[in-house]
Design a protein around this motif. Sequence first.
Motif, PDB file in Angstrom:
ATOM      1  N   GLU A   1     -27.942-110.874 -50.540  1.00  0.00           N
ATOM      2  CA  GLU A   1     -28.696-110.466 -48.825  1.00  0.00           C
ATOM      3  C   GLU A   1     -28.558-111.247 -48.485  1.00  0.00           C
ATOM      4  O   GLU A   1     -28.273-111.218 -47.259  1.00  0.00           O
ATOM      5  CB  GLU A   1     -30.517-111.735 -49.761  1.00  0.00           C
ATOM      6  N   THR A   2     -27.181-111.982 -48.539  1.00  0.00           N
ATOM      7  CA  THR A   2     -25.897-113.296 -47.407  1.00  0.00           C
ATOM      8  C   THR A   2     -26.034-111.813 -46.303  1.00  0.00           C
ATOM      9  O   THR A   2     -25.691-111.666 -45.411  1.00  0.00           O
ATOM     10  CB  THR A   2     -25.636-114.065 -48.214  1.00  0.00           C
ATOM     11  N   LEU A   3     -25.659-110.148 -47.191  1.00  0.00           N
ATOM     12  CA  LEU A   3     -25.014-109.332 -46.563  1.00  0.00           C
ATOM     13  C   LEU A   3     -25.622-108.778 -46.229  1.00  0.00           C
ATOM     14  O   LEU A   3     -25.207-107.977 -44.929  1.00  0.00           O
ATOM     15  CB  LEU A   3     -23.533-108.611 -47.468  1.00  0.00           C
ATOM     16  N   GLY A   4     -26.420-108.360 -46.376  1.00  0.00           N
ATOM     17  CA  GLY A   4     -28.002-107.730 -45.871  1.00  0.00           C
ATOM     18  C   GLY A   4     -28.553-108.844 -44.245  1.00  0.00           C
ATOM     19  O   GLY A   4     -28.533-108.124 -43.399  1.00  0.00           O
ATOM     20  N   ARG A   5     -28.604-110.068 -44.869  1.00  0.00           N
ATOM     21  CA  ARG A   5     -28.704-110.693 -43.354  1.00  0.00           C
ATOM     22  C   ARG A   5     -27.429-110.870 -42.680  1.00  0.00           C
ATOM     23  O   ARG A   5     -27.646-110.800 -40.626  1.00  0.00           O
ATOM     24  CB  ARG A   5     -29.100-112.146 -43.785  1.00  0.00           C
ATOM     25  N   LEU A   6     -26.367-110.380 -42.952  1.00  0.00           N
ATOM     26  CA  LEU A   6     -24.973-110.469 -41.879  1.00  0.00           C
ATOM     27  C   LEU A   6     -24.742-109.434 -41.241  1.00  0.00           C
ATOM     28  O   LEU A   6     -24.860-109.466 -40.113  1.00  0.00           O
ATOM     29  CB  LEU A   6     -23.860-110.671 -42.822  1.00  0.00           C
ATOM     30  N   SER A   7     -25.391-107.799 -41.508  1.00  0.00           N
ATOM     31  CA  SER A   7     -25.293-106.639 -41.325  1.00  0.00           C
ATOM     32  C   SER A   7     -26.184-106.160 -39.968  1.00  0.00           C
ATOM     33  O   SER A   7     -25.934-106.156 -39.037  1.00  0.00           O
ATOM     34  CB  SER A   7     -25.611-105.897 -42.446  1.00  0.00           C
ATOM     35  N   GLU A   8     -27.396-107.324 -40.075  1.00  0.00           N
ATOM     36  CA  GLU A   8     -28.415-107.026 -39.064  1.00  0.00           C
ATOM     37  C   GLU A   8     -28.183-108.021 -37.833  1.00  0.00           C
ATOM     38  O   GLU A   8     -27.870-107.678 -36.877  1.00  0.00           O
ATOM     39  CB  GLU A   8     -29.823-108.037 -39.793  1.00  0.00           C
ATOM     40  N   HIS A   9     -27.287-109.549 -38.053  1.00  0.00           N
ATOM     41  CA  HIS A   9     -26.549-110.426 -37.594  1.00  0.00           C
ATOM     42  C   HIS A   9     -25.601-109.592 -36.717  1.00  0.00           C
ATOM     43  O   HIS A   9     -25.431-109.079 -35.527  1.00  0.00           O
ATOM     44  CB  HIS A   9     -26.112-111.363 -37.892  1.00  0.00           C
ATOM     45  N   VAL A  10     -24.741-108.520 -37.547  1.00  0.00           N
ATOM     46  CA  VAL A  10     -23.354-107.867 -37.064  1.00  0.00           C
ATOM     47  C   VAL A  10     -23.931-106.584 -36.036  1.00  0.00           C
ATOM     48  O   VAL A  10     -23.520-106.160 -34.716  1.00  0.00           O
ATOM     49  CB  VAL A  10     -22.395-107.231 -38.107  1.00  0.00           C
TER      50      VAL A  10
ATOM     51  N   VAL B   1     -16.559-115.156 -40.443  1.00  0.00           N
ATOM     52  CA  VAL B   1     -16.865-116.644 -40.454  1.00  0.00           C
ATOM     53  C   VAL B   1     -17.679-116.944 -41.755  1.00  0.00           C
ATOM     54  O   VAL B   1     -18.164-118.149 -42.555  1.00  0.00           O
ATOM     55  CB  VAL B   1     -17.490-117.400 -38.737  1.00  0.00           C
ATOM     56  N   SER B   2     -19.188-115.939 -41.748  1.00  0.00           N
ATOM     57  CA  SER B   2     -19.995-115.791 -42.437  1.00  0.00           C
ATOM     58  C   SER B   2     -19.583-115.859 -44.181  1.00  0.00           C
ATOM     59  O   SER B   2     -19.263-116.662 -44.903  1.00  0.00           O
ATOM     60  CB  SER B   2     -20.457-114.913 -42.503  1.00  0.00           C
ATOM     61  N   CYS B   3     -18.519-114.696 -44.546  1.00  0.00           N
ATOM     62  CA  CYS B   3     -17.881-115.204 -46.160  1.00  0.00           C
ATOM     63  C   CYS B   3     -17.363-116.060 -45.916  1.00  0.00           C
ATOM     64  O   CYS B   3     -18.390-116.537 -47.389  1.00  0.00           O
ATOM     65  CB  CYS B   3     -17.161-113.723 -46.068  1.00  0.00           C
TER      66      CYS B   3
END
Length: 123
Positions: A9-18, A90-92
């Motif tokens: 879920e976190t990586l999904g949000r991160l990929s959307e942000h990127v 930063v996110s990770c």
Amino acid sequence: MTSSSCDNETLGRLSEHVARLYRIWLTLALILLGLGTVLDLAEDGKMATETIPLRDLAVALAHADPAAFESMALLIVALGPVAGLLAIIVSCFRQGDRRTAALAALVLLVVAALPIARSVGGR
């Protein structure tokens, strides 16, 4: 998953942000490239083939040099992956996933190695 790793879920949000970051980055680059092209063609009907050195870029932009807008667009395109990798790091890191952050930092180092080596070597 433990709290010290980026879950799906976190990586999904991160990929959307990127992805949003890249869209903004690309839009800015295309606007600058379009502006430079229009100024170039309006000036003499020909496209410039040179780029402006980084040290002269601010002054050339202030003088509305078409090649400066085109050079800035190329710089923005080149820095897009760096911005994406920094967002991942930063996110990770904030999520406590030091391993993924370290791997992204390693990729960033590899991406930056050639320009750094050229800068240090004077080429």
